[in-house]
Design a protein around this motif. Sequence first.
Motif, mmCIF file in Angstrom:
data_model
loop_
_atom_site.group_PDB
_atom_site.id
_atom_site.type_symbol
_atom_site.label_atom_id
_atom_site.label_comp_id
_atom_site.label_asym_id
_atom_site.label_seq_id
_atom_site.Cartn_x
_atom_site.Cartn_y
_atom_site.Cartn_z
ATOM 1 N N CYS A 98 38.845 50.653 34.879
ATOM 2 C CA CYS A 98 39.637 51.783 35.241
ATOM 3 C C CYS A 98 39.035 52.985 35.236
ATOM 4 C CB CYS A 98 41.298 51.764 34.733
ATOM 5 S SG CYS A 98 42.010 52.990 35.445
ATOM 6 N N PRO A 99 38.983 53.681 36.531
ATOM 7 C CA PRO A 99 38.245 54.974 36.461
ATOM 8 C C PRO A 99 39.100 56.104 35.321
ATOM 9 C CG PRO A 99 38.766 54.363 38.753
ATOM 10 C CD PRO A 99 39.310 53.270 37.837
ATOM 11 N N ILE A 100 40.195 55.881 35.218
ATOM 12 C CA ILE A 100 41.006 56.874 34.427
ATOM 13 C C ILE A 100 40.435 57.004 32.938
ATOM 14 C CG2 ILE A 100 42.852 55.537 33.310
ATOM 15 C CD1 ILE A 100 44.325 58.278 34.527
ATOM 16 N N LEU A 101 39.659 55.944 32.657
ATOM 17 C CA LEU A 101 38.986 55.806 31.235
ATOM 18 C C LEU A 101 37.849 56.888 31.299
ATOM 19 C CD1 LEU A 101 39.214 52.022 30.569
ATOM 20 C CD2 LEU A 101 40.372 54.032 29.713
ATOM 21 N N LYS A 102 37.320 57.025 32.369
ATOM 22 C CA LYS A 102 36.048 57.892 32.237
ATOM 23 C C LYS A 102 36.368 59.354 32.475
ATOM 24 C CE LYS A 102 33.469 54.829 35.080
ATOM 25 N NZ LYS A 102 33.127 54.145 36.503
ATOM 26 N N MET A 103 37.956 59.549 32.626
ATOM 27 C CA MET A 103 38.309 61.030 32.684
ATOM 28 C C MET A 103 38.888 61.230 31.023
ATOM 29 S SD MET A 103 40.590 60.704 36.111
ATOM 30 C CE MET A 103 41.673 61.988 35.400
ATOM 31 N N GLY A 104 39.011 60.278 29.953
ATOM 32 C CA GLY A 104 39.540 60.343 28.818
ATOM 33 C C GLY A 104 40.916 60.041 28.690
ATOM 34 N N GLY A 105 41.304 59.435 30.063
ATOM 35 C CA GLY A 105 42.724 58.877 29.753
ATOM 36 C C GLY A 105 42.692 57.522 29.096
ATOM 37 N N THR A 106 43.793 56.808 29.353
ATOM 38 C CA THR A 106 44.229 55.541 28.612
ATOM 39 C C THR A 106 44.826 54.581 29.774
ATOM 40 O OG1 THR A 106 46.270 56.008 27.922
ATOM 41 C CG2 THR A 106 44.490 56.448 26.413
ATOM 42 N N VAL A 107 44.840 53.440 29.535
ATOM 43 C CA VAL A 107 45.541 52.275 30.038
ATOM 44 C C VAL A 107 46.144 51.588 29.206
ATOM 45 C CG1 VAL A 107 45.427 50.316 31.660
ATOM 46 C CG2 VAL A 107 43.760 52.278 31.997
ATOM 47 N N GLU A 108 47.753 51.380 29.548
ATOM 48 C CA GLU A 108 48.327 50.492 28.839
ATOM 49 C C GLU A 108 48.761 49.289 29.428
ATOM 50 O OE1 GLU A 108 52.797 50.436 26.497
ATOM 51 O OE2 GLU A 108 52.099 52.386 27.272
ATOM 52 N N ILE A 109 48.538 48.355 29.020
ATOM 53 C CA ILE A 109 48.769 46.930 29.598
ATOM 54 C C ILE A 109 50.198 46.279 29.237
ATOM 55 C CG2 ILE A 109 47.856 44.495 30.385
ATOM 56 C CD1 ILE A 109 45.575 47.331 29.274
ATOM 57 N N ARG A 110 51.121 46.228 29.729
ATOM 58 C CA ARG A 110 52.271 45.387 29.416
ATOM 59 C C ARG A 110 52.777 44.315 30.151
ATOM 60 N NH1 ARG A 110 55.472 49.870 27.251
ATOM 61 N NH2 ARG A 110 57.159 48.255 27.023
ATOM 62 N N THR A 111 53.439 43.332 29.496
ATOM 63 C CA THR A 111 53.968 42.039 30.345
ATOM 64 C C THR A 111 55.109 42.694 31.115
ATOM 65 O OG1 THR A 111 55.421 41.995 28.358
ATOM 66 C CG2 THR A 111 53.349 40.616 28.540
ATOM 67 N N ILE A 112 55.623 41.991 32.178
ATOM 68 C CA ILE A 112 56.791 42.589 32.865
ATOM 69 C C ILE A 112 57.751 41.352 32.785
ATOM 70 C CG2 ILE A 112 57.377 42.723 35.305
ATOM 71 C CD1 ILE A 112 54.768 43.792 36.057
ATOM 72 N N THR A 113 59.096 41.787 32.525
ATOM 73 C CA THR A 113 60.127 40.942 32.499
ATOM 74 C C THR A 113 61.098 41.156 33.370
ATOM 75 O OG1 THR A 113 59.903 40.923 30.171
ATOM 76 C CG2 THR A 113 62.145 40.110 31.089
ATOM 77 N N PRO A 114 61.512 40.277 34.465
ATOM 78 C CA PRO A 114 62.195 40.261 35.717
ATOM 79 C C PRO A 114 63.567 40.844 34.990
ATOM 80 C CG PRO A 114 61.273 38.343 35.927
ATOM 81 C CD PRO A 114 60.924 38.820 34.415
ATOM 82 N N MET A 115 64.522 41.954 35.777
ATOM 83 C CA MET A 115 65.590 41.963 35.399
ATOM 84 C C MET A 115 66.834 41.512 36.264
ATOM 85 S SD MET A 115 65.130 46.172 34.639
ATOM 86 C CE MET A 115 66.739 46.608 34.120
ATOM 87 N N GLY A 116 67.806 40.862 35.934
ATOM 88 C CA GLY A 116 68.725 40.026 36.671
ATOM 89 C C GLY A 116 68.238 39.160 37.410
ATOM 90 N N ASN A 117 68.797 38.831 38.532
ATOM 91 C CA ASN A 117 68.436 37.881 39.418
ATOM 92 C C ASN A 117 67.674 38.297 40.436
ATOM 93 O OD1 ASN A 117 69.353 36.178 37.439
ATOM 94 N ND2 ASN A 117 71.284 35.536 38.444
#
Length: 117
Positions: A98-117
């Motif tokens: 990810c290019p944001i890392l070159k800017m000193g930024g961060t990337v958080e990776i999260r699982t996704i859990t569907p809400m409702g049906n």
Amino acid sequence: MKAEQKFMMIFRFTPNFKYQPTEAEMVQMQEQWGGFIGNIAIQEKLISTYQLGFEGKQIAADLSVSEGILISENKTLGGNMVVKANSLEEATTMAKDCPILKMGGTVEIRTITPMGN
């Protein structure tokens, strides 16, 4: 083989409102992001991606509204991307480009859990 899951990459960076990138820098950043997103799309792993603007409002629990975006620990959200991967480790490997890392930024990776049906 384990079924693919959805993961969200959350991009954070430190905004610098005093610095305006040059046109050449903007083109270079767009090319880097285009390459990053394009590479994931070519692998048929991209579900969606959004860049966030700097205009917004915040609503507190008491329903009071304040102008502006949240900047916490000198960082704000810049956007997100939802991808398909076989594991959190695979999604993390994708995020390392990810290019944001070159800017000193961060990337958080999260699982996704569907809400409702």
